[in-house]
Design a protein around this motif. Sequence first.
Motif, mmCIF file in Angstrom:
data_model
loop_
_atom_site.group_PDB
_atom_site.id
_atom_site.type_symbol
_atom_site.label_atom_id
_atom_site.label_comp_id
_atom_site.label_asym_id
_atom_site.label_seq_id
_atom_site.Cartn_x
_atom_site.Cartn_y
_atom_site.Cartn_z
ATOM 1 N N PHE A 132 9.412 -0.491 -24.817
ATOM 2 C CA PHE A 132 7.957 -0.584 -24.747
ATOM 3 C C PHE A 132 7.464 -1.413 -25.923
ATOM 4 N N ILE A 133 6.219 -1.845 -25.817
ATOM 5 C CA ILE A 133 5.573 -2.606 -26.880
ATOM 6 C C ILE A 133 4.646 -1.656 -27.633
ATOM 7 N N PRO A 134 4.676 -1.645 -28.959
ATOM 8 C CA PRO A 134 3.788 -0.757 -29.706
ATOM 9 C C PRO A 134 2.334 -0.915 -29.261
ATOM 10 N N GLY A 135 1.704 0.217 -28.956
ATOM 11 C CA GLY A 135 0.342 0.211 -28.454
ATOM 12 C C GLY A 135 0.253 0.558 -26.979
ATOM 13 N N GLN A 136 1.367 0.479 -26.262
ATOM 14 C CA GLN A 136 1.345 0.774 -24.834
ATOM 15 C C GLN A 136 1.308 2.283 -24.558
ATOM 16 N N PHE A 137 1.087 2.619 -23.288
ATOM 17 C CA PHE A 137 1.005 4.021 -22.880
ATOM 18 C C PHE A 137 1.981 4.311 -21.745
ATOM 19 N N VAL A 138 2.237 5.596 -21.536
ATOM 20 C CA VAL A 138 3.043 6.043 -20.410
ATOM 21 C C VAL A 138 2.185 6.925 -19.514
ATOM 22 N N THR A 139 2.593 7.046 -18.265
ATOM 23 C CA THR A 139 1.922 7.922 -17.313
ATOM 24 C C THR A 139 2.877 9.031 -16.902
ATOM 25 N N LEU A 140 2.403 10.277 -17.002
ATOM 26 C CA LEU A 140 3.192 11.436 -16.612
ATOM 27 C C LEU A 140 2.735 11.908 -15.233
ATOM 28 N N ASP A 141 3.680 12.283 -14.397
ATOM 29 C CA ASP A 141 3.393 12.865 -13.084
ATOM 30 C C ASP A 141 3.586 14.378 -13.211
ATOM 31 N N LEU A 142 2.474 15.100 -13.350
ATOM 32 C CA LEU A 142 2.517 16.535 -13.637
ATOM 33 C C LEU A 142 2.252 17.354 -12.368
ATOM 34 N N ARG A 166 -0.827 12.715 -5.227
ATOM 35 C CA ARG A 166 -0.061 12.069 -6.291
ATOM 36 C C ARG A 166 -0.957 11.504 -7.394
ATOM 37 N N ASN A 167 -1.992 10.747 -7.015
ATOM 38 C CA ASN A 167 -2.812 10.119 -8.057
ATOM 39 C C ASN A 167 -3.642 11.135 -8.835
ATOM 40 N N LYS A 168 -3.781 12.367 -8.308
ATOM 41 C CA LYS A 168 -4.471 13.416 -9.048
ATOM 42 C C LYS A 168 -3.545 14.099 -10.058
ATOM 43 N N ARG A 169 -2.256 13.796 -9.955
ATOM 44 C CA ARG A 169 -1.292 14.401 -10.882
ATOM 45 C C ARG A 169 -1.026 13.521 -12.100
ATOM 46 N N TRP A 170 -1.482 12.293 -12.077
ATOM 47 C CA TRP A 170 -1.113 11.343 -13.120
ATOM 48 C C TRP A 170 -2.017 11.477 -14.346
ATOM 49 N N ARG A 171 -1.391 11.525 -15.497
ATOM 50 C CA ARG A 171 -2.103 11.544 -16.770
ATOM 51 C C ARG A 171 -1.433 10.541 -17.708
ATOM 52 N N SER A 172 -2.247 9.696 -18.355
ATOM 53 C CA SER A 172 -1.704 8.642 -19.217
ATOM 54 C C SER A 172 -1.995 8.931 -20.688
ATOM 55 N N TYR A 173 -0.999 8.655 -21.540
ATOM 56 C CA TYR A 173 -1.107 8.914 -22.976
ATOM 57 C C TYR A 173 -0.442 7.783 -23.755
ATOM 58 N N SER A 174 -1.061 7.384 -24.843
ATOM 59 C CA SER A 174 -0.482 6.342 -25.701
ATOM 60 C C SER A 174 0.777 6.855 -26.392
ATOM 61 N N ILE A 175 1.752 5.999 -26.506
ATOM 62 C CA ILE A 175 2.986 6.338 -27.220
ATOM 63 C C ILE A 175 2.694 6.334 -28.719
ATOM 64 N N ALA A 176 3.165 7.367 -29.413
ATOM 65 C CA ALA A 176 2.781 7.570 -30.814
ATOM 66 C C ALA A 176 3.871 7.189 -31.813
#
Length: 238
Positions: free
Chosen positions: A35-45, A51-61
């Motif tokens: 990944f590139i510093p500053g990017q985010f990931v999406t979790l499927d919870l 499906r799209n109601k399960r997705w949550r995105s968070y920046s990589i720390a």
Amino acid sequence: MVLAWHKGIILKIQQESPTVKRFWIQLPELEQFHFIPGQFVTLDLPISERRNKRWRSYSIANAPNQSNIFELVIVKFEQGAGTTYLFEQASIGTEFLVRAAQGVFVLPEQLDKTLFLVCTGTGIAPYRSMLQYIQQEQLPHLDIHLIYGCRTEEDLLFKDEMEALALQNDQFFYHPITSRSAYKSKQGYVHSIYETLCSDLPVAHFMLCGWRPMVDEAKERIIKLGYNKTDVEFELYG
């Protein structure tokens, strides 16, 4: 381009502040997570049948570290299905799908301007990734100012780490400010800090990360100082 999904496993959870937890997540199917510093990931919870109601995105720390483990810092929202699951049901060993990193909120190709990293709350996450990367790669840069606002001192994430970095790097300046009680004689909001530092309009690039009210106000104030819209980029949370 279709982004790949990979199995993620929570390796460790740590309480970082009264409302924030830090999660270490491993992608065992990969030898290295790119990944590139500053990017985010999406979790499927597992919080909805859609499906799209399960997705949550968070920046990589954290910065890329040649491993398949990354870190997230997540704030608890009382009415938030995603954070309720992560805070109250998820534990070490919990598995879910993680989508490959994405996002364009990344460092400029050339760090040839004074860089202002302005954030509140967990908005520090992408900046920590960037700052770790700059330090470990020894990238040449001009002055970098991290302006970080929270309600109280105990809400300041990675405080010791940022203070240590400021001692190690004489071109990095850490400006924490708290709104509900003074910290190191400073109380207020992030805007007063960059306005003071930019009173003589240094050649600069601004990166803003946090909730819309802070970002919108910062954009307006920076333009009023005399900068152009092209000098400002942002990432909205929530």
